[in-house]
Write an enzyme that holds these catalytic residues in place. Structure first.
Site: not given
Ligand code: IPE
Ligand code: IPE
Ligand code: MG
Length: 253
Positions: A18-19, A21-22, A35, A129, A181, A200
């Site tokens: 995750d992250g 986009g930010r 991405h 792996l 995460r 964990e």
């Molecule tokens: C979870 O991340 C899905 C993936 C990493 C692929 P999201 O960014 O979609 O989750 P929420 O919406 O913050 O819970």
């Molecule tokens: C995770 O990063 C990738 C996917 C969910 C596909 P995000 O796209 O959710 O990034 P944030 O959470 O918006 O930063």
């Molecule tokens: Mg996200």
């Protein structure tokens, strides 16, 4: 356990990547570039995981709920997945990485489905792996579908349910040992809810595009310092029951 892997359970690490986009927004870049950088992080982690003792790596790449994102962003993620499979399959074959994709094929373009099939077939014998990519994945959907089949199963054990949950009966991963995460949020977002029952949890503020070998090492060190109990008493508590005064537990009877 899968027949391709040695009897002792390999370490299973699962990551909610995750992250993206930010990470991009903080640099005034479009989310799609986040991405794209995220894919580079996937390459780094797949490369270093075996040396760090990881045998099974499950990466959450796209959730069923991610379809709710803007069309363009979804399209970019689909493209990147196809590109990743096409560009990495040779390397995976060379390095003994077996790739499987979990998730629903519905709604996925035929070309991407073909890339998935090809990557799975060509890497099927990899033993270094086992890389599992959760794409168009929902743990609740997977549980619902397994539950429907479970009703007809004579074996009502947890192991039988786990077999049903693994979409392809031959490929049953061990339960998740460590769930990471990135991106600072502390939630599971419908990822491996059954398989991570005793995992964990490691949450880090590092955004996925910046996650590297050192971060994985740090998460594994954290994991190795934990005491896993699986419902029993901890090592320090063994024998402590003898210290309970007679009659103290009378209310239990
Ligand atoms: C979870 O991340 C899905 C993936 C990493 C692929 P999201 O960014 O979609 O989750 P929420 O919406 O913050 O819970
Ligand atoms: C995770 O990063 C990738 C996917 C969910 C596909 P995000 O796209 O959710 O990034 P944030 O959470 O918006 O930063
Ligand atoms: Mg996200």
């Amino acid at each position: 356990m899968d027949a391709n892997f040695p009897a002792a359970s390999p370490l299973h690490v699962a990551v909610i990547m995750d992250g993206n986009g930010r990470w991009a927004a903080a640099r005034n870049l479009p989310r799609s570039l986040g991405h794209r950088e995220g894919v580079k992080a996937v390459r780094r982690i797949v490369e270093c995981a075996p040396d760090l003792g990881v045998g099974v790596l499950t990466l959450f790449a796209f959730s069923v709920d991610n379809w709710r994102r803007p069309r363009h962003e979804v399209g970019v993620i689909m493209e990147l997945m196809a590109e990743y499979l096409r560009s990495e399959t040779d390397r995976c074959v060379e390095e003994g990485v077996r790739v499987t994709v979990l998730g629903c094929t519905q709604g996925i373009a035929p070309a991407l489905q073909a890339a998935v099939r090809e990557a799975q077939a060509r890497t099927a014998h990899g033993k270094t792996l086992w890389l599992r990519v959760a794409f168009n994945y929902s743990s609740r959907d997977a549980i619902l579908s397994a539950a429907a089949r479970f009703r007809r199963d004579r074996d009502r054990s947890r192991a039988a349910f786990s077999r049903l949950l693994a979409q392809n009966g031959e490929h049953i991963a061990p339960d998740v040992d460590l769930l990471i995460r990135t991106g600072g949020e502390k939630r599971l977002s419908d990822f491996l809810l059954w398989e991570a029952a005793y995992a964990e949890l490691h949450f880090t503020d590092v955004m996925w595009p910046e996650f590297g070998a050192e971060d994985l090492k740090c998460a594994l060190n954290d994991f190795r310092g934990r005491e896993r109990r699986f419902g029993t008493v901890g090592r320090a508590a063994v024998g402590a029951n003898e210290a309970v005064p007679a009659g103290a537990l009378a209310w239990l009877e």
